[in-house]
Design an enzyme around this catalytic site. Sequence first.
Site, PDB file in Angstrom:
ATOM      1  N   GLY A  10       0.843  -1.200   0.000  1.00 54.29           N
ATOM      2  CA  GLY A  10       0.000   0.000   0.000  1.00 54.29           C
ATOM      3  C   GLY A  10       0.871   1.241   0.000  1.00 54.29           C
ATOM      4  NE  ARG A  71      -2.260  -4.352  -0.767  1.00 50.68           N
ATOM      5  CZ  ARG A  71      -1.753  -3.714   0.273  1.00 50.68           C
ATOM      6  NH1 ARG A  71      -0.609  -4.100   0.788  1.00 50.68           N
ATOM      7  NH2 ARG A  71      -2.374  -2.676   0.797  1.00 50.68           N
ATOM      8  CG  ASP A 103       6.102  -8.232   7.892  1.00 49.71           C
ATOM      9  OD1 ASP A 103       7.130  -7.900   8.510  1.00 49.71           O
ATOM     10  OD2 ASP A 103       5.665  -9.398   7.858  1.00 49.71           O
ATOM     11  CB  THR A 126       3.066   0.314   7.000  1.00 49.18           C
ATOM     12  OG1 THR A 126       1.652   0.179   7.233  1.00 49.18           O
ATOM     13  CG2 THR A 126       3.776   0.066   8.327  1.00 49.18           C
ATOM     14  CG  ASP A 128      -1.437  -0.493   8.501  1.00 45.97           C
ATOM     15  OD1 ASP A 128      -2.226   0.439   8.274  1.00 45.97           O
ATOM     16  OD2 ASP A 128      -1.405  -1.538   7.824  1.00 45.97           O
ATOM     17  CG  ASP A 130       1.617  -3.240  10.870  1.00 47.22           C
ATOM     18  OD1 ASP A 130       2.437  -2.683  10.112  1.00 47.22           O
ATOM     19  OD2 ASP A 130       0.739  -4.020  10.457  1.00 47.22           O
ATOM     20  NE  ARG A 172      -3.502  -5.751   5.678  1.00 43.22           N
ATOM     21  CZ  ARG A 172      -2.699  -5.619   4.648  1.00 43.22           C
ATOM     22  NH1 ARG A 172      -1.416  -5.416   4.838  1.00 43.22           N
ATOM     23  NH2 ARG A 172      -3.171  -5.710   3.433  1.00 43.22           N
TER      24      ARG A 172
END
Length: 345
Positions: A10, A71, A103, A126, A128, A130, A172
Amino acid sequence: MKVALLTGGGDCPGLNAVIRAVVRTIHNAGGECVGLLEGWRGAIQGNAIPLKAQETDEIIARGGTILGSSRTNPYKNKEESVPRLKDSFQRLGLTALVAIGGDDTLGVAKRLYEEENFPVVGVPKTIDNDLSCTDFTFGFDTSINIVMEAVDRLRTTAESHRRVMVIETMGRHAGWIACFAGIATAADFTLIPEVEVDVEAMCEVLLKRRAAGKPYGLIIVSEGAKLPEQDVVTHDAELDDFGHVKLGGIGDTIADVIQRRTGIETRAVTLGHLQRGGPPSAYDRVLGTRLGIHAARLVIEKKFGQMVALRGLKIVSYPLAEAVGTMRTLDLEFMREAEEFYKNV
Ligand code: F6P
């Protein structure tokens, strides 16, 4: 020295700052750069464009990635894609690759390094936040500011209509975006994947505050949060190349539950890809720039198989093997702080 760059997964604000910084640092060391288009897809196809220091100087202010993203996973069809990727690399005369991604992208970089001795350096990205081994990822700061602005707007309409607004955020299976946005917007309650959703406590707070004179409510819910005994809510059954579900829809479920339990008119808003769009914040431009400079330095020093990372105020590096494969969920200390505001009136 001819260094390739790619951006996978993304997109996220700050990617262009990294590209600019890698290009500039390699240029200063006498090397040149090319960009592989659309993530690993461009690496497999050998689809490259030249990247010059002067021409990339102003991209720092642009969101997204000038290289495009996808992706694509070369290991989904390893026998065909990995040899093609290596051929393209040779044909283009490349000496190293800087892979900028989350990741999944960095997981591919790690395998290429371990299994093919591929000269690769990783840069974590990201919204996110994470990823392991790094305190923050660029993109996250811009993203929480977008959520904050959206919630500030939703507050006035919620107040006018005496409604509860449920705002679904990305992230996510990690609650970083939701938790930080909840703190920054004075939300009444925040639901994240890491903590079991307590519908009763949420409804009680909304009712208590209404009784005490606050005529509206704001609930932030992370897309990966789920009701007890239920699975995560997804758009459809389709999985991406890396086997991930497409999360989305929990906001509507929570809005239904609130309206049924409290009788308060409730609406849900999914912020979706708005959270990844537009220009990066100053913080993300600076972080992306610093990571890019250090990734290029690792390339110059031929220290491959590493990922650059932020630790405190310093940019450091970790072996890709250590950095990928473990999702970093929200540090619950942040949630315990936020929860001071999720009880009583
Ligand atoms: O990982 C970043 C992210 O934005 C997640 O928060 C979200 O679930 C996902 O990507 C959406 O992916 P796509 O752009 O493929 O819909």
